[in-house]
Every structure is written in C-alpha cells, then in structure tokens.
Design a protein around this motif. Structure first.
Motif, PDB file in Angstrom:
ATOM      1  N   GLN A  18     -19.536 -28.774   4.053  1.00 55.68           N
ATOM      2  CA  GLN A  18     -18.588 -29.892   4.032  1.00 55.68           C
ATOM      3  C   GLN A  18     -17.336 -29.493   3.259  1.00 55.68           C
ATOM      4  OE1 GLN A  18     -20.156 -33.527   2.384  1.00 55.68           O
ATOM      5  NE2 GLN A  18     -18.246 -34.649   2.689  1.00 55.68           N
ATOM      6  N   SER A  19     -17.493 -28.835   2.143  1.00 58.59           N
ATOM      7  CA  SER A  19     -16.353 -28.385   1.336  1.00 58.59           C
ATOM      8  C   SER A  19     -15.508 -27.382   2.109  1.00 58.59           C
ATOM      9  CB  SER A  19     -16.856 -27.776   0.030  1.00 58.59           C
ATOM     10  OG  SER A  19     -15.787 -27.303  -0.735  1.00 58.59           O
ATOM     11  N   ALA A  20     -16.160 -26.447   2.797  1.00 59.84           N
ATOM     12  CA  ALA A  20     -15.423 -25.453   3.586  1.00 59.84           C
ATOM     13  C   ALA A  20     -14.634 -26.119   4.706  1.00 59.84           C
ATOM     14  CB  ALA A  20     -16.392 -24.413   4.147  1.00 59.84           C
ATOM     15  N   LEU A  21     -15.243 -27.078   5.373  1.00 62.36           N
ATOM     16  CA  LEU A  21     -14.548 -27.791   6.454  1.00 62.36           C
ATOM     17  C   LEU A  21     -13.389 -28.622   5.912  1.00 62.36           C
ATOM     18  CD1 LEU A  21     -17.533 -28.920   8.703  1.00 62.36           C
ATOM     19  CD2 LEU A  21     -15.826 -27.156   9.202  1.00 62.36           C
ATOM     20  N   ALA A  22     -13.564 -29.234   4.751  1.00 60.16           N
ATOM     21  CA  ALA A  22     -12.483 -30.012   4.141  1.00 60.16           C
ATOM     22  C   ALA A  22     -11.314 -29.099   3.789  1.00 60.16           C
ATOM     23  CB  ALA A  22     -12.989 -30.743   2.901  1.00 60.16           C
ATOM     24  N   ASP A  23     -11.603 -27.904   3.264  1.00 60.08           N
ATOM     25  CA  ASP A  23     -10.541 -26.942   2.960  1.00 60.08           C
ATOM     26  C   ASP A  23      -9.808 -26.519   4.225  1.00 60.08           C
ATOM     27  OD1 ASP A  23     -11.188 -27.035   0.281  1.00 60.08           O
ATOM     28  OD2 ASP A  23     -12.301 -25.125   0.282  1.00 60.08           O
ATOM     29  N   GLU A  24     -10.558 -26.244   5.273  1.00 59.49           N
ATOM     30  CA  GLU A  24      -9.951 -25.841   6.544  1.00 59.49           C
ATOM     31  C   GLU A  24      -9.092 -26.977   7.120  1.00 59.49           C
ATOM     32  OE1 GLU A  24     -11.211 -24.204  10.971  1.00 59.49           O
ATOM     33  OE2 GLU A  24     -12.706 -24.185   9.371  1.00 59.49           O
ATOM     34  N   ALA A  25      -9.572 -28.203   7.004  1.00 67.35           N
ATOM     35  CA  ALA A  25      -8.809 -29.356   7.490  1.00 67.35           C
ATOM     36  C   ALA A  25      -7.498 -29.490   6.721  1.00 67.35           C
ATOM     37  CB  ALA A  25      -9.643 -30.630   7.364  1.00 67.35           C
ATOM     38  N   GLU A  26      -7.528 -29.295   5.411  1.00 63.93           N
ATOM     39  CA  GLU A  26      -6.310 -29.396   4.604  1.00 63.93           C
ATOM     40  C   GLU A  26      -5.315 -28.300   4.984  1.00 63.93           C
ATOM     41  OE1 GLU A  26      -3.493 -30.892   2.373  1.00 63.93           O
ATOM     42  OE2 GLU A  26      -5.406 -31.877   2.768  1.00 63.93           O
ATOM     43  N   GLN A  27      -5.813 -27.092   5.208  1.00 60.86           N
ATOM     44  CA  GLN A  27      -4.938 -25.991   5.643  1.00 60.86           C
ATOM     45  C   GLN A  27      -4.314 -26.307   7.001  1.00 60.86           C
ATOM     46  OE1 GLN A  27      -7.426 -22.516   5.578  1.00 60.86           O
ATOM     47  NE2 GLN A  27      -7.458 -22.392   3.339  1.00 60.86           N
ATOM     48  N   THR A  28      -5.085 -26.905   7.877  1.00 58.96           N
ATOM     49  CA  THR A  28      -4.581 -27.277   9.199  1.00 58.96           C
ATOM     50  C   THR A  28      -3.511 -28.357   9.076  1.00 58.96           C
ATOM     51  OG1 THR A  28      -6.705 -26.698  10.181  1.00 58.96           O
ATOM     52  CG2 THR A  28      -5.257 -28.115  11.484  1.00 58.96           C
ATOM     53  N   ARG A  29      -3.734 -29.347   8.198  1.00 56.09           N
ATOM     54  CA  ARG A  29      -2.720 -30.392   7.985  1.00 56.09           C
ATOM     55  C   ARG A  29      -1.420 -29.783   7.452  1.00 56.09           C
ATOM     56  NH1 ARG A  29      -7.205 -32.891   5.900  1.00 56.09           N
ATOM     57  NH2 ARG A  29      -8.009 -34.551   7.207  1.00 56.09           N
ATOM     58  N   THR A  30      -1.541 -28.845   6.526  1.00 54.94           N
ATOM     59  CA  THR A  30      -0.356 -28.179   5.977  1.00 54.94           C
ATOM     60  C   THR A  30       0.389 -27.437   7.075  1.00 54.94           C
ATOM     61  OG1 THR A  30      -1.428 -27.938   3.823  1.00 54.94           O
ATOM     62  CG2 THR A  30       0.432 -26.484   4.279  1.00 54.94           C
ATOM     63  N   ARG A  31      -0.343 -26.744   7.929  1.00 57.17           N
ATOM     64  CA  ARG A  31       0.274 -25.996   9.032  1.00 57.17           C
ATOM     65  C   ARG A  31       0.960 -26.947  10.010  1.00 57.17           C
ATOM     66  NH1 ARG A  31       3.141 -22.101  10.581  1.00 57.17           N
ATOM     67  NH2 ARG A  31       2.566 -21.118  12.517  1.00 57.17           N
ATOM     68  N   ILE A  32       0.327 -28.100  10.273  1.00 55.22           N
ATOM     69  CA  ILE A  32       0.933 -29.100  11.159  1.00 55.22           C
ATOM     70  C   ILE A  32       2.247 -29.591  10.566  1.00 55.22           C
ATOM     71  CG2 ILE A  32       0.688 -31.480  12.004  1.00 55.22           C
ATOM     72  CD1 ILE A  32      -2.300 -30.821  12.491  1.00 55.22           C
ATOM     73  N   ASP A  33       2.281 -29.841   9.255  1.00 53.86           N
ATOM     74  CA  ASP A  33       3.518 -30.269   8.593  1.00 53.86           C
ATOM     75  C   ASP A  33       4.596 -29.203   8.736  1.00 53.86           C
ATOM     76  OD1 ASP A  33       2.300 -32.634   7.842  1.00 53.86           O
ATOM     77  OD2 ASP A  33       1.898 -31.981   5.776  1.00 53.86           O
ATOM     78  N   GLU A  34       4.224 -27.942   8.550  1.00 58.88           N
ATOM     79  CA  GLU A  34       5.192 -26.845   8.692  1.00 58.88           C
ATOM     80  C   GLU A  34       5.718 -26.767  10.124  1.00 58.88           C
ATOM     81  OE1 GLU A  34       2.879 -23.475   7.480  1.00 58.88           O
ATOM     82  OE2 GLU A  34       3.049 -23.951   5.336  1.00 58.88           O
ATOM     83  N   LEU A  35       4.822 -26.887  11.090  1.00 59.54           N
ATOM     84  CA  LEU A  35       5.237 -26.831  12.489  1.00 59.54           C
ATOM     85  C   LEU A  35       6.102 -28.029  12.879  1.00 59.54           C
ATOM     86  CD1 LEU A  35       1.944 -25.518  14.134  1.00 59.54           C
ATOM     87  CD2 LEU A  35       4.103 -24.277  13.866  1.00 59.54           C
ATOM     88  N   THR A  36       5.787 -29.199  12.324  1.00 56.43           N
ATOM     89  CA  THR A  36       6.597 -30.387  12.595  1.00 56.43           C
ATOM     90  C   THR A  36       8.008 -30.203  12.052  1.00 56.43           C
ATOM     91  OG1 THR A  36       4.635 -31.788  12.530  1.00 56.43           O
ATOM     92  CG2 THR A  36       6.752 -32.887  12.224  1.00 56.43           C
ATOM     93  N   ALA A  37       8.126 -29.645  10.853  1.00 54.42           N
ATOM     94  CA  ALA A  37       9.450 -29.385  10.272  1.00 54.42           C
ATOM     95  C   ALA A  37      10.203 -28.375  11.132  1.00 54.42           C
ATOM     96  CB  ALA A  37       9.308 -28.875   8.837  1.00 54.42           C
ATOM     97  N   ARG A  38       9.533 -27.337  11.579  1.00 52.83           N
ATOM     98  CA  ARG A  38      10.173 -26.318  12.416  1.00 52.83           C
ATOM     99  C   ARG A  38      10.618 -26.926  13.736  1.00 52.83           C
ATOM    100  NH1 ARG A  38      13.611 -22.618  13.225  1.00 52.83           N
ATOM    101  NH2 ARG A  38      13.054 -21.091  14.787  1.00 52.83           N
ATOM    102  N   LEU A  39       9.791 -27.796  14.314  1.00 54.68           N
ATOM    103  CA  LEU A  39      10.156 -28.460  15.557  1.00 54.68           C
ATOM    104  C   LEU A  39      11.408 -29.309  15.378  1.00 54.68           C
ATOM    105  CD1 LEU A  39       9.507 -29.100  18.497  1.00 54.68           C
ATOM    106  CD2 LEU A  39       7.965 -30.896  17.692  1.00 54.68           C
ATOM    107  N   ARG A  40      11.501 -30.007  14.232  1.00 51.12           N
ATOM    108  CA  ARG A  40      12.702 -30.796  13.941  1.00 51.12           C
ATOM    109  C   ARG A  40      13.931 -29.896  13.889  1.00 51.12           C
ATOM    110  NH1 ARG A  40       9.769 -34.046  10.603  1.00 51.12           N
ATOM    111  NH2 ARG A  40      10.058 -32.646   8.860  1.00 51.12           N
ATOM    112  N   GLU A  41      13.814 -28.735  13.230  1.00 53.10           N
ATOM    113  CA  GLU A  41      14.926 -27.792  13.141  1.00 53.10           C
ATOM    114  C   GLU A  41      15.336 -27.298  14.530  1.00 53.10           C
ATOM    115  OE1 GLU A  41      13.479 -24.682  10.642  1.00 53.10           O
ATOM    116  OE2 GLU A  41      13.515 -25.917   8.823  1.00 53.10           O
ATOM    117  N   LEU A  42      14.356 -26.977  15.351  1.00 52.32           N
ATOM    118  CA  LEU A  42      14.656 -26.501  16.704  1.00 52.32           C
ATOM    119  C   LEU A  42      15.327 -27.586  17.535  1.00 52.32           C
ATOM    120  CD1 LEU A  42      11.383 -24.491  17.431  1.00 52.32           C
ATOM    121  CD2 LEU A  42      13.672 -23.551  17.005  1.00 52.32           C
ATOM    122  N   ASP A  43      14.845 -28.824  17.432  1.00 46.41           N
ATOM    123  CA  ASP A  43      15.466 -29.931  18.160  1.00 46.41           C
ATOM    124  C   ASP A  43      16.912 -30.132  17.724  1.00 46.41           C
ATOM    125  OD1 ASP A  43      13.252 -30.486  19.726  1.00 46.41           O
ATOM    126  OD2 ASP A  43      12.486 -32.055  18.400  1.00 46.41           O
TER     127      ASP A  43
END
Length: 144
Positions: A18-43
C-alpha cells in the motif's frame, strides 16, 4: 498440518505494498502536474504563432493594396512583434480598448502579469504618439 504465514506478516506485506502504491500515485500526480504546465506553455506558444500568422497575413494584404505615400511624421513602432499584434487588434476593433480587452483579443489569460505587460506596451505606444489614452486605462488610435 499446512505451513501458513502468520497474519501479522501478511498485514506487514499489505502495508508495504500500500505504501509503495501510494508513493507511485504521488509521483504520477506530480508528473501529471508537470505535463499540464507544459501543455499550457505549448498552447500559449501555439496561440502566439496563430496571432503572428494572422498579423503577417494582414500585413501582406496591406502590402498588396496600393501603397500610401510615406509620411515623414509617422512615429516608429517598437520592434517587438507584440506591438504589431496590439495595433492589429486596434485596427480590427475600431473602438477604444482596455488592457484586459487586448488580453482577451490576443487569447492571453486574464491575469495581472499579462494585463500589466499589455498596459505598459500601451503606455509606450501612447508616449510615441501611436495611440492615445482618452481616459485612464482606455486606449485608442488617434483620429487623423
């Protein structure tokens, strides 16, 4: 008798998973935030290119028309393309505009950073006699 793992050991394994999955989920959320910011820049970059293209096409249409005799009293427009984009919006609008109106016309987010940047460009155009400020914050092209 079967050899079974005690329940506490299984619970520890579940907690670790459960702890490992929670860590992976948090890393994925961080990556989504980074990609969302990059998408805004590209737009935003795409919007700037679209505006520049529109401006260039408008200039090409003006060049294709009969050229007006050069006027020695015309003030120099600053070299940055944003100034030409601003003047194109004024030409299309045909009415006085505020910095916020220009942000909307240029498809910029209505945030303080953008409106203040546009406002400073408008003030520079006023200081060069290219635009006039008819009342505080309201800009227009001068009448001939």
């Amino acid at each position: 008798m079967t050899d079974r793992k005690p329940i506490p050991e299984l619970l520890d394994r579940i907690d670790a998973r459960q702890s490992a999955l929670a860590d992976e989920a948090e890393q994925t959320r961080t990556r989504i935030d980074e990609l969302t910011a990059r998408l805004r820049e590209l737009d935003e970059a795409i919007d700037h290119l679209r505006i520049t293209r529109k401006t260039l096409l408008a200039l090409a249409d003006e060049d294709a028309a009969e050229p007006a005799p050069p006027s020695p009293t015309l003030p120099a427009i600053p070299g940055h393309p944003a100034y030409q984009q601003i003047l194109t919006v004024f030409a299309d609008a045909g009415r006085p505009l505020r910095a916020r109106d220009l942000c909307e016309a240029l498809d910029l987010p209505i945030v303080s950073k953008h409106t203040e940047n546009i406002r400073s460009k408008l003030k520079r155009l006023v200081s060069r006699g290219i635009l006039v400020e008819t009342e505080p914050g309201l800009f227009t092209q001068p009448r001939p």
